[in-house]
Design a protein around this motif. Sequence first.
Motif, short mmCIF file in Angstrom:
data_model
loop_
_atom_site.label_atom_id
_atom_site.label_comp_id
_atom_site.label_asym_id
_atom_site.label_seq_id
_atom_site.Cartn_x
_atom_site.Cartn_y
_atom_site.Cartn_z
N GLU A 1 0.85 -1.17 0.00
CA GLU A 1 0.00 0.00 0.00
C GLU A 1 0.90 1.23 0.00
OE1 GLU A 1 -3.77 1.59 2.54
OE2 GLU A 1 -2.31 0.36 3.57
N LEU A 2 0.61 2.19 -0.86
CA LEU A 2 1.34 3.46 -0.88
C LEU A 2 0.40 4.57 -0.45
CD1 LEU A 2 3.46 3.21 -4.14
CD2 LEU A 2 4.25 3.10 -1.80
N LEU A 3 0.80 5.28 0.61
CA LEU A 3 -0.03 6.34 1.19
C LEU A 3 0.73 7.65 1.24
CD1 LEU A 3 -1.23 4.30 4.29
CD2 LEU A 3 -2.53 4.72 2.20
N PRO A 4 0.01 8.77 1.24
CA PRO A 4 0.69 10.06 1.43
C PRO A 4 1.41 10.10 2.77
CG PRO A 4 -1.58 10.38 0.74
CD PRO A 4 -1.42 8.91 1.05
N GLU A 5 2.55 10.76 2.81
CA GLU A 5 3.33 10.86 4.04
C GLU A 5 2.51 11.42 5.20
OE1 GLU A 5 7.50 12.19 3.90
OE2 GLU A 5 7.12 12.38 1.74
N SER A 6 1.58 12.28 4.90
CA SER A 6 0.78 12.90 5.96
C SER A 6 0.00 11.87 6.78
CB SER A 6 -0.19 13.93 5.38
OG SER A 6 -1.07 13.30 4.47
N GLU A 7 -0.23 10.68 6.20
CA GLU A 7 -0.97 9.64 6.91
C GLU A 7 -0.07 8.79 7.80
OE1 GLU A 7 -3.88 7.33 4.81
OE2 GLU A 7 -4.22 8.92 3.36
N TRP A 8 1.24 8.92 7.67
CA TRP A 8 2.15 8.09 8.47
C TRP A 8 3.49 8.76 8.71
CZ3 TRP A 8 6.22 5.44 5.61
CH2 TRP A 8 6.17 5.69 4.23
N PRO A 9 3.52 10.01 9.17
CA PRO A 9 4.78 10.75 9.27
C PRO A 9 5.82 10.11 10.19
CG PRO A 9 3.03 11.93 10.40
CD PRO A 9 2.39 10.78 9.66
N GLU A 10 5.41 9.61 11.36
CA GLU A 10 6.38 9.02 12.28
C GLU A 10 6.95 7.73 11.72
OE1 GLU A 10 4.32 8.72 15.99
OE2 GLU A 10 4.00 10.88 16.08
N THR A 11 6.09 6.90 11.14
CA THR A 11 6.55 5.64 10.55
C THR A 11 7.47 5.92 9.38
OG1 THR A 11 4.51 4.55 11.19
CG2 THR A 11 5.80 3.48 9.49
N ASN A 12 7.09 6.86 8.53
CA ASN A 12 7.91 7.20 7.37
C ASN A 12 9.29 7.66 7.79
OD1 ASN A 12 8.69 7.84 4.72
ND2 ASN A 12 8.05 9.95 5.03
N SER A 13 9.37 8.51 8.78
CA SER A 13 10.65 9.01 9.26
C SER A 13 11.51 7.87 9.79
CB SER A 13 10.42 10.05 10.34
OG SER A 13 11.64 10.45 10.90
N CYS A 14 10.91 7.00 10.56
CA CYS A 14 11.63 5.85 11.13
C CYS A 14 12.14 4.92 10.02
CB CYS A 14 10.71 5.09 12.08
SG CYS A 14 11.44 3.63 12.81
N LEU A 15 11.27 4.60 9.07
CA LEU A 15 11.67 3.70 7.98
C LEU A 15 12.72 4.34 7.09
CD1 LEU A 15 8.30 2.08 6.89
CD2 LEU A 15 10.23 0.97 8.00
N SER A 16 12.52 5.59 6.72
CA SER A 16 13.49 6.26 5.85
C SER A 16 14.88 6.25 6.49
CB SER A 16 13.06 7.70 5.57
OG SER A 16 11.90 7.72 4.81
N HIS A 17 14.94 6.57 7.77
CA HIS A 17 16.22 6.56 8.49
C HIS A 17 16.82 5.16 8.52
CE1 HIS A 17 19.24 8.16 11.17
NE2 HIS A 17 18.98 7.19 12.03
N LEU A 18 16.01 4.16 8.84
CA LEU A 18 16.48 2.77 8.90
C LEU A 18 17.00 2.31 7.53
CD1 LEU A 18 16.69 0.00 10.38
CD2 LEU A 18 14.34 -0.42 9.62
N PHE A 19 16.23 2.57 6.47
CA PHE A 19 16.63 2.14 5.13
C PHE A 19 17.92 2.83 4.69
CE2 PHE A 19 11.93 1.27 3.88
CZ PHE A 19 11.92 0.17 4.71
N TYR A 20 18.02 4.13 4.94
CA TYR A 20 19.21 4.87 4.52
C TYR A 20 20.45 4.35 5.24
CZ TYR A 20 22.36 8.57 3.17
OH TYR A 20 23.43 9.25 2.66
N ARG A 21 20.34 4.14 6.55
CA ARG A 21 21.49 3.62 7.32
C ARG A 21 21.90 2.24 6.83
NH1 ARG A 21 18.83 3.90 12.37
NH2 ARG A 21 19.74 1.87 12.72
N ALA A 22 20.92 1.38 6.56
CA ALA A 22 21.23 0.03 6.08
C ALA A 22 21.86 0.06 4.69
CB ALA A 22 19.96 -0.82 6.07
N ALA A 23 21.33 0.90 3.81
CA ALA A 23 21.89 1.00 2.45
C ALA A 23 23.31 1.52 2.49
CB ALA A 23 21.00 1.90 1.59
N LYS A 24 23.55 2.52 3.31
CA LYS A 24 24.90 3.08 3.43
C LYS A 24 25.87 2.05 4.01
CE LYS A 24 27.17 7.32 4.57
NZ LYS A 24 26.99 8.72 4.71
N ALA A 25 25.41 1.29 5.02
CA ALA A 25 26.25 0.26 5.63
C ALA A 25 26.58 -0.85 4.63
CB ALA A 25 25.57 -0.32 6.86
N ALA A 26 25.66 -1.12 3.72
CA ALA A 26 25.88 -2.16 2.72
C ALA A 26 26.92 -1.73 1.69
CB ALA A 26 24.57 -2.53 2.03
N GLY A 27 27.17 -0.45 1.59
CA GLY A 27 28.21 0.05 0.70
C GLY A 27 27.70 0.56 -0.62
#
Length: 181
Positions: A1-27
């Motif tokens: 499901e794809l929703l506007p950020e306004s419907e899930w701002p805290e979750t989006n922030s948490c996921l974006s941070h987690l994904f970015y850190r993991a991608a950067k760690a992967a190289g």
Amino acid sequence: ELLPESEWPETNSCLSHLFYRAAKAAGRMEHAVIMVDFIETKNGFTILEMSPRAGGDCIPLLIQKSCGVSTVSIAVELAAGRLAKPQTLPVKQPYAACRLFAPRSGVLVSENSARIKNVLPDSEVIMYRKSGDALNLDANDYTEGLAGCVLYARTAAPEQFAAQNKKILSLFNPVITSLED
């Protein structure tokens, strides 16, 4: 499901941070189209898989419908260096996808995807299998049991979302014979 950020701002922030850190760690994956499978547990989010590729199955169409952009064009823009800053895609219309799995292994005789279109006229039913194709739920690859998917604009309230998907699955109601028949 794809929703506007306004419907899930805290979750989006948490996921974006987690994904970015993991991608950067992967190289060197911080500037790439990345497919991520994750789950939410009582302790937060856990990444199951992260691959430097666009998601498959119904994901490209879901992104196209809800954001108005193709995953291929995003990859081209990244490769050309025109998307240097990681960003969340703007969702113009909330969309959802419901995968149509076979209820058991066997040969697909018929399916009722037309009934889905009658109930959800703005939906798009994409069948990956046709009559005569084998569906195997015991295979190592989940796609062996996947008959298709339904993309639809999400208009139901979040608490009604699961019921809407159950209705879609009940309408699909494929006729399947055993693999031996």
